[in-house]
Design a protein around this motif. Structure first.
Motif, short mmCIF file in Angstrom:
data_model
loop_
_atom_site.label_atom_id
_atom_site.label_comp_id
_atom_site.label_asym_id
_atom_site.label_seq_id
_atom_site.Cartn_x
_atom_site.Cartn_y
_atom_site.Cartn_z
N LEU A 275 -23.25 35.85 39.16
CA LEU A 275 -22.23 36.30 38.22
C LEU A 275 -22.40 37.80 37.96
CD1 LEU A 275 -22.35 33.31 35.71
CD2 LEU A 275 -20.92 33.60 37.75
N VAL A 276 -21.92 38.60 38.89
CA VAL A 276 -22.05 40.05 38.82
C VAL A 276 -20.71 40.65 38.41
CG1 VAL A 276 -22.59 42.16 40.08
CG2 VAL A 276 -23.84 40.05 40.57
N SER A 277 -20.71 41.37 37.30
CA SER A 277 -19.51 42.06 36.83
C SER A 277 -19.69 43.55 37.06
CB SER A 277 -19.28 41.78 35.33
OG SER A 277 -18.13 42.46 34.87
N ALA A 278 -19.00 44.07 38.05
CA ALA A 278 -19.17 45.48 38.43
C ALA A 278 -17.88 46.08 38.98
CB ALA A 278 -20.29 45.61 39.45
N GLY A 279 -16.74 45.52 38.59
CA GLY A 279 -15.47 45.99 39.13
C GLY A 279 -14.50 46.50 38.09
N ARG B 70 -14.91 52.02 38.97
CA ARG B 70 -14.08 52.76 39.92
C ARG B 70 -14.19 54.27 39.69
NH1 ARG B 70 -10.54 48.63 38.37
NH2 ARG B 70 -9.17 50.07 37.24
N VAL B 71 -14.29 54.65 38.42
CA VAL B 71 -14.48 56.08 38.11
C VAL B 71 -15.82 56.55 38.66
CG1 VAL B 71 -14.80 57.76 36.24
CG2 VAL B 71 -12.98 56.04 36.08
N GLN B 72 -16.85 55.76 38.46
CA GLN B 72 -18.17 56.12 38.97
C GLN B 72 -18.19 56.24 40.49
OE1 GLN B 72 -20.80 56.98 36.90
NE2 GLN B 72 -19.17 56.79 35.37
N ALA B 73 -17.36 55.45 41.14
CA ALA B 73 -17.28 55.48 42.60
C ALA B 73 -16.32 56.55 43.11
CB ALA B 73 -16.85 54.11 43.12
N GLY B 74 -15.70 57.30 42.18
CA GLY B 74 -14.76 58.35 42.57
C GLY B 74 -13.42 57.83 43.02
N PHE C 224 -10.59 58.68 34.24
CA PHE C 224 -10.30 58.31 32.86
C PHE C 224 -9.08 59.07 32.36
CE2 PHE C 224 -15.09 57.57 32.39
CZ PHE C 224 -14.96 56.19 32.47
N SER C 225 -8.35 58.44 31.45
CA SER C 225 -7.30 59.16 30.73
C SER C 225 -7.95 60.14 29.77
CB SER C 225 -6.41 58.17 29.97
OG SER C 225 -7.15 57.59 28.88
N VAL C 226 -7.16 60.99 29.16
CA VAL C 226 -7.70 61.96 28.21
C VAL C 226 -8.40 61.24 27.06
CG1 VAL C 226 -7.11 63.76 26.53
CG2 VAL C 226 -6.01 63.74 28.77
N GLN C 227 -7.77 60.20 26.52
CA GLN C 227 -8.38 59.47 25.41
C GLN C 227 -9.63 58.72 25.85
OE1 GLN C 227 -6.17 56.20 23.60
NE2 GLN C 227 -6.98 56.72 21.58
N GLU C 228 -9.59 58.12 27.03
CA GLU C 228 -10.77 57.42 27.53
C GLU C 228 -11.93 58.38 27.73
OE1 GLU C 228 -8.24 53.99 29.99
OE2 GLU C 228 -9.09 55.75 31.02
N GLN C 229 -11.64 59.59 28.21
CA GLN C 229 -12.70 60.57 28.41
C GLN C 229 -13.29 61.01 27.08
OE1 GLN C 229 -13.99 61.56 31.36
NE2 GLN C 229 -15.52 62.74 30.19
N LYS C 230 -12.46 61.19 26.06
CA LYS C 230 -12.96 61.52 24.73
C LYS C 230 -13.86 60.39 24.22
CE LYS C 230 -9.09 64.42 23.13
NZ LYS C 230 -7.97 64.50 22.15
N THR D 81 -12.22 50.24 29.28
CA THR D 81 -12.40 50.51 30.71
C THR D 81 -13.55 49.71 31.29
OG1 THR D 81 -13.98 52.37 30.53
CG2 THR D 81 -11.61 52.88 30.29
N LEU D 82 -14.27 48.97 30.44
CA LEU D 82 -15.39 48.14 30.90
C LEU D 82 -14.94 46.71 31.18
CD1 LEU D 82 -18.17 49.34 28.41
CD2 LEU D 82 -17.50 50.31 30.62
#
Length: 325
Positions: free
Chosen positions: A180-184, A189-193, A197-203, A309-310
């Motif tokens: 049971l691996v949750s990694a998607g 996806r951001v970490q993988a390039g 993130f949106s502006v709000q997500e980045q904040k 985003t998680l």
């Protein structure tokens, strides 16, 4: 060869670049740390995984045949329980804690809210034997399974002979849960390039790194350790956390730090399920008596935007670890 099939399924479902443990274990992204579980000593086997999956969803594990592991750990809730604040068991009894989500267990070295168990192979013994949960025993489970020809055949395919033992039952359950691996999530996806993130997500991400990352350390979003959450004790439950296991005063009100992945699917929150919304959790941390987080209402909204985003929808709706039709 059967292990390779398991790994291929995991990789194909995610669409991410994965690192494979060797010998065959589970697949996970390059930005994940090495697993704590020793797959060299205990590599996955597809027959054992499928047996564990079947056992996980079978009410035969409970004393009256009404409760399975999945009753409190639903795949559609990231293997948590959202219908009730506290777990429910046989005879409609109510447990003492919120059922934790089950994923990324290969990186965990302790289990349950109080860390009572340090082995994924042994941790099912607690809910199996708890009188308000499954109310059974491993001996009774072995007897019931031994009476089923289909289970004897499944054990034969998994272990080389049809003998049902407690050790084999627990081994199979562990093998399934380790997959049971949750990694998607979008975060991954951001970490993988492959996303941004949106502006709000980045904040929110920046605020998270400032105020939350010490305990909810990325990319697993937990250190695996224990901390005080600042909640007043529920006088009905009188739950003092890890101290109830160790009997050490310094462990009073220490609870295992949960992962923040898949929060949209795993409410209610905290060890006793007292909060149903993320906003309530953040308000608590912003106003708690000890070390309150100086975050405004707008900043709380930014943090929530990042936490979303998680969410890993592919994991939650992955049929490969759902009910075995």
């Amino acid at each position: 060869m059967r292990q390779g099939v398991i790994l291929l399924v995991v990789v194909m479902m995610s669409g991410l670049a994965f690192t494979l443990s060797s010998p065959p274990g589970i697949a996970y992204p390059d930005h994940f740390p090495i697993t704590a579980y020793d797959f060299r000593a205990h590599p996955l086997d597809s027959a054992k995984v499928q047996l564990g999956r079947r056992l996980f969803y079978d009410e035969i594990l409970s004393a009256d045949g009404t409760i399975s592991c999945a009753s409190c750990h639903s795949p559609y809730n990231a293997f948590a329980h959202t219908d009730h604040d506290l777990s429910h068991g046989i005879n409609d009894q109510i447990g003492t804690r919120n059922a934790p989500a089950l994923f990324n267990l290969a990186w965990s070295t302790s289990f349950h809210h109080d860390g009572a168990h340090h082995s994924i192979e042994l941790q099912p013994l607690a809910p199996i034997s708890h009188p308000a949960e499954m109310g059974s025993s491993i001996g009774d489970i072995v007897r019931r399974l031994s009476e089923h020809a289909q289970y004897r055949q499944a054990f034969s395919e998994s272990f080389g002979d049809s003998l049902v033992t407690g050790e084999r039952v627990l081994k199979a359950l562990a093998q399934f849960q380790l997959t049971l691996v949750s990694a998607g999530a979008k975060y991954d996806r951001v970490q993988a390039g492959k996303d941004t993130f949106s502006v709000q997500e980045q904040k929110g991400y920046q605020l998270f790194q400032t105020y939350c990352n010490d305990c909810h350390f990325e990319p697993l979003f937990t250190t695996g350790g224990f901390a005080r959450n600042g909640l007043r004790v529920d006088t009905t439950l009188n739950d003092f956390g890890r101290m109830m296991i160790t009997a050490l005063p310094e462990d009073s009100l220490l609870f295992k730090i949960p992962s923040l992945r898949n929060l949209s699917y795993t409410h209610p929150y905290m060890h006793d399920g007292r909060f149903r919304k993320l906003r309530q959790v953040l308000k608590h941390y912003a106003s708690r008596d000890v070390r309150p987080m100086p975050i405004s209402a707008n900043e709380q909204s930014d943090i929530v935007a990042f936490l979303l985003t998680l969410d890993d929808r592919d994991f939650v709706f992955n049929r490969n670890h759902g009910f075995p039709h």
